[in-house]
Scaffold this active site. Structure first.
Site, PDB file in Angstrom:
ATOM      1  N   THR A   1     -30.124  -3.338   9.404  1.00 18.48           N
ATOM      2  CA  THR A   1     -30.155  -4.296   8.297  1.00 18.48           C
ATOM      3  C   THR A   1     -31.567  -4.474   8.016  1.00 18.48           C
ATOM      4  O   THR A   1     -32.227  -5.349   8.549  1.00 18.48           O
ATOM      5  CB  THR A   1     -29.747  -5.692   8.666  1.00 18.48           C
TER       6      THR A   1
ATOM      7  N   GLU B   1     -33.364 -10.117  17.063  1.00 16.70           N
ATOM      8  CA  GLU B   1     -32.902 -11.495  17.211  1.00 16.70           C
ATOM      9  C   GLU B   1     -32.574 -11.860  18.655  1.00 16.70           C
ATOM     10  O   GLU B   1     -31.643 -11.309  19.254  1.00 16.70           O
ATOM     11  CB  GLU B   1     -31.643 -11.710  16.371  1.00 16.70           C
TER      12      GLU B   1
ATOM     13  N   THR C   1     -36.690 -12.410   7.184  1.00 12.67           N
ATOM     14  CA  THR C   1     -35.583 -13.381   7.280  1.00 12.67           C
ATOM     15  C   THR C   1     -35.663 -14.029   8.655  1.00 12.67           C
ATOM     16  O   THR C   1     -36.414 -14.966   8.849  1.00 12.67           O
ATOM     17  CB  THR C   1     -34.212 -12.710   7.043  1.00 12.67           C
TER      18      THR C   1
ATOM     19  N   ASN D   1     -27.034 -16.389  15.758  1.00 13.83           N
ATOM     20  CA  ASN D   1     -25.953 -15.870  14.936  1.00 13.83           C
ATOM     21  C   ASN D   1     -24.736 -16.768  14.861  1.00 13.83           C
ATOM     22  O   ASN D   1     -23.791 -16.476  14.131  1.00 13.83           O
ATOM     23  CB  ASN D   1     -25.583 -14.469  15.410  1.00 13.83           C
TER      24      ASN D   1
ATOM     25  N   LYS E   1     -38.532  -5.120   7.118  1.00 13.18           N
ATOM     26  CA  LYS E   1     -38.004  -6.342   7.719  1.00 13.18           C
ATOM     27  C   LYS E   1     -36.679  -5.974   8.373  1.00 13.18           C
ATOM     28  O   LYS E   1     -35.993  -5.048   7.950  1.00 13.18           O
ATOM     29  CB  LYS E   1     -37.802  -7.442   6.700  1.00 13.18           C
TER      30      LYS E   1
END
Lengths: 384, 384
Positions: free
Chosen positions: B176, B256, B144, B379, B165
């Site tokens: 996640t 991220e 993702t 985000n 992932k």
């Protein structure tokens, strides 16, 4: 407005603790006739020396003065307790009271070196400036990353005044905040303690800027009795709660780097504690807070945060959840309503989120803020 | 490298779920002779439909295939369970197995609408492309916000391969993350379950990017028995743990927006659980994570986070705390050593923090990341 009630004087001076050269020491004196006091402190196990000192000082329900400094939190500082005691002794000597009747509060950077010299010198500057007009100077001197001073008042025959600071490290137990509240009501120490505990639990304990519990949080209530009025306890609590709520709301409005104030209300809960736990979980979700910064009604992040609360704490069925953002029901019965695009978050600083648990009639709220570039900026460069 | 062990084929295709047009569906097939399987899932109470499905599917210790999609998490989607079942049925029809022997995993945005059509069409594309060389295409199709695919292998006569992932919403319970691990070892379902639970608890459950627990976390282990080797259980666990640790470390390295990978180790604790609780509290402090982004060894934020852990969970005396950042002891016996300036955090992506509690001999670690502008960017704009 800590000099709004009768019987109080205050001042604010520059002791030289802040590199910026801005005011960094405040002094608040209760001239009586009563010297009743109560305190509420951080529940963090790592605490500043002034918290340890002030807990002991207020334990007998009596304080004559409070001295507060910004610029250094006096946490984990070698010799920090002796520095705190020297500060209290300087105040006591100038006011002819006992050192144990002087509350001490510090805020600022944690874990940088400190000596007693600037604090004692600051006290010597602050005493001659004490005045019944000094509330504004005091409120300014306790600011750290705050962009404006925070004051509040209440009047019902007797008066209540308060000042507070706090913009970051604001979290579950209480905010990273210092707050002094004064009143000229005639109340005893037990009443002061009970009213303060009740007021803080529904105001300062319901704001959460960044989930980070401070080492220095302190709220002190000083009562002079100078109005001669002994209020109905319910009226006093109402006034005290209103002042605390006003100051708490001001802290959220001035939170570090925030672009949105977010009111999270959890309703239809089996218990108030469960509602509060769900509200806190959402308030501490960085993903949710980033989405609000992006004006994105990303309610999936709301329910995924709600789902992290154990069932024993907040019984609810995920299939019953409803989420309402700024008045638009974006999820009902646990699924998407397809109305996300109707939500306008960009128009106002304030954003409201309601989460209906579908399991009872209790509710609770938490105020928080969004997570922004400016929050990261302020907190990545704070000590360097 | 899920096709590294014997007995597995995989493929990755573009089903059209991602707006970017990138690959978004992976299929993994176990050609046997065994079809042993085990799973570990999110502990979030709000879960994706595929989690509900796969929990039931793997309950009998048997799976023949796993189909995974990115682009939509299938959480809180009206009709989401029927969509999941239709996907499993499409795989089962193509492979001539039972739908309940097909695991389904989804990842992507929560709470946006979805239909079965692209998923079923994707399966029809993926089946003819199944190959023993397909691991790379599969690993790519489940990405993702990941910037690179994550694969790992282990060999000791028998083989283990894994893909994963996960880059955000990575937190306490598990990341996640979606992860599929394959092996050609001969093991039974009980052994598979026990080994997987042990391996995940010390690897995926020890990373925390942003404190946000997902609704979709799934780790599935498939065993084909094709090597004919029934390994010593300890050797199998060691290999499985090594593969999981490798994939977990890759997730931290690709988190991220992160600019630092932070290894927080808590030592000299009375219990491992206490050490873990302190490590988690520090890993979830936004203030600490911002400081690391600013290359600021702000250890005050470390001890203030440690102090939020209740004494019953982690008994220690704040006066005994020591903090070591990148090898430099910045605090000892609970106070500043004055060595902050010796810490160099800018030189490397990896930052190590050790917190000595001074209350025992147990230890635990957590991997986390810093909180950066890029995290906020990713985000705040993810669904818009």
């Amino acid at each position: 407005m800590i000099t709004y009630p009768q019987g109080f004087r205050a001042s604010g001076v520059t002791a030289g603790l802040k590199a910026s050269g801005k005011p960094d020491m405040a002094l608040v004196v209760n001239d009586g006739p009563d010297h009743v006091a109560a305190g509420v402190f951080t529940t963090n196990r790592v605490v500043a020396w002034p918290v340890t000192w002030s807990r002991q000082a207020v334990a007998d329900g009596r304080l004559a003065a409070v001295v507060l400094n910004s610029g250094n939190a006096n946490v984990a500082t070698p010799g920090g307790m002796a520095i705190t005691e020297a500060t209290a002794r300087a105040v006591a000597a100038a006011l002819s009271c006992e050192p144990r009747d002087v509350g001490v509060c510090s805020t600022g950077v944690i874990g940088t070196m400190l000596t007693a010299d600037p604090l004692v010198a600051g006290v010597e500057m602050a005493v001659p400036l004490l005045s019944s007009e000094g509330s504004s100077a005091a409120a300014e001197a306790i600011m750290t990353t705050d962009t404006r001073k925070k004051e509040a008042t209440f009047e019902a025959g007797f008066r209540i005044g308060g000042m507070a600071k706090g913009a970051g490290m604001i979290a579950p137990g209480m905010a990273t905040m210092l707050c002094v509240i004064t009143t000229d009501a005639v109340i005893d120490a037990d009443e002061a303690n009970e009213a303060l505990a009740a007021a803080t639990s529904h105001t300062f304990n319901r704001i959460d800027v960044d989930g980070c519990m401070s080492t220095n949080d302190t709220v002190l209530l000083l009562a002079s009795g100078a109005s001669g009025i002994a209020p109905d306890p319910a009226v006093f609590r109402e006034g005290l709660t209103a002042v605390c709520a006003d100051l708490a709301r001001q802290m959220i409005a001035d939170a570090e780097g925030a672009s949105h104030d977010i009111l999270i209300t959890v309703t239809n809960s089996a218990t108030e504690a469960g509602a509060l736990a769900v509200a806190r979980a959402v308030a501490q979700s960085n993903l949710f807070k980033c989405a609000v910064f992006g004006n994105d009604p990303n309610w999936g992040r709301i329910i995924s945060a709600a789902g992290t609360v154990p069932e024993a704490v907040a019984p609810f069925d995920p299939a019953d959840l409803a989420v309402i953002i700024n008045g638009v029901a974006v999820a009902e019965h646990g699924v998407d309503t397809g109305r996300r695009d109707e939500v306008d978050m960009a128009a106002n600083r304030e954003v409201t989120v309601e989460i209906q648990l579908g399991s009872g009639n209790e509710s609770a709220h938490i105020w928080t803020n969004d997570l922004t570039y400016d929050y990261v900026t302020e907190n990545s460069a704070y000590t360097t």
